[in-house]
Design a protein around this motif. Sequence first.
Motif, PDB file in Angstrom:
ATOM      1  N   HIS A 161       0.790  -1.232   0.000  1.00  9.31           N
ATOM      2  CA  HIS A 161       0.000   0.000   0.000  1.00  9.31           C
ATOM      3  C   HIS A 161       0.820   1.278   0.000  1.00  9.31           C
ATOM      4  N   GLN A 193      -7.992   0.871   7.391  1.00  9.48           N
ATOM      5  CA  GLN A 193      -7.651   2.225   6.959  1.00  9.48           C
ATOM      6  C   GLN A 193      -8.017   3.173   8.097  1.00  9.48           C
ATOM      7  N   GLN A 247      -1.575  10.502   9.535  1.00  8.30           N
ATOM      8  CA  GLN A 247      -2.835   9.979   9.003  1.00  8.30           C
ATOM      9  C   GLN A 247      -3.550  11.042   8.164  1.00  8.30           C
ATOM     10  N   GLY A 251      -2.070   9.399   5.057  1.00  8.19           N
ATOM     11  CA  GLY A 251      -2.829   8.168   5.281  1.00  8.19           C
ATOM     12  C   GLY A 251      -2.073   7.224   6.196  1.00  8.19           C
ATOM     13  N   LEU A 253      -2.334   3.073   7.912  1.00 10.52           N
ATOM     14  CA  LEU A 253      -2.977   1.769   7.954  1.00 10.52           C
ATOM     15  C   LEU A 253      -2.685   1.068   9.265  1.00 10.52           C
TER      16      LEU A 253
END
Length: 301
Positions: A161, A193, A247, A251, A253
């Motif tokens: 990812h 996510q 985040q 982003g 995870l």
Amino acid sequence: MSSPDTKAAKLIRKCVIPAAGLGTRFLPATKAVPKEMLPIVDTPTLQYIVEEAVAAGIEDVVVINGRGKSAIEDHFDIGFELETTLRARGKTADADKLRAIANLVRIISVRQKEPLGLGHAVLCAKSVIGNEPFGVLLGDDMIDSPEDPGIGQLARIYQQHQKAVIALMEVPDSETHLYGIAAGKDLGNGVIQIDHVVEKPKKGTAPSNLAVIGRYVLPPSIFPILEKQTTGVGGEIQLTDGLATLQKTEGLLGYKFQGQRYDAGDKVGYLKANIAYALKRPDLRGGLLEYLREVVKTEKP
């Protein structure tokens, strides 16, 4: 040891192990002995963490060290006098075992001069890590998954990812205030996510029961975030706060890792780890089981 994640984990050549804490929960033992060197049976806790990193293909282990913890560096160094004495006494196997520890991996020690929090400890490794993704393994969290090391599992998710990944584990609602807690969308196959992460929320306010456990694979972009990070819970620079910023910008995870986790930073967890690892030893299992059965038989409710 070969494992299914070794190829993926080559993406992260380096990892950080914060080891500068005072270990106050284990006083008086930690007055003179680093907490990370307390043994699980006969092996220092930190060695298990380093072996996990090595099994996942990591080449450089950056230990964030503190004053009075030179025993950590000594443990992973060649003990010439001791090895020589052992060989002279015919204890070649013991000497070979010690040399194998010294040859396990390249250890790089970086001093954290003040105990300013986990985020600050990770930041101390910036000049050594450079501009590449890296792992973070906390010494209190032992993950027993010998065929698929915990940090290697996260490395695979990072590779797939290209986003920061943190280890997650479900905990009882009554314990959420003891952990960093993450919440978000379930993407399947254990991947979350994350849209919210908070450090030790007050009882009854946690956004989920997914606790952040001490394994991370992070991009180098975490460093400028931590440099600007203000103090958080406990007056420290919290890594969880930095992750919350990450985040929002790139982003984040989470991954529900496979394996048994033991909290070696908690006294009961430490005892559980000792029993679990002793039971895996053929030379100890029989006698220990006999003793445990006797304790259970005679212990009053």
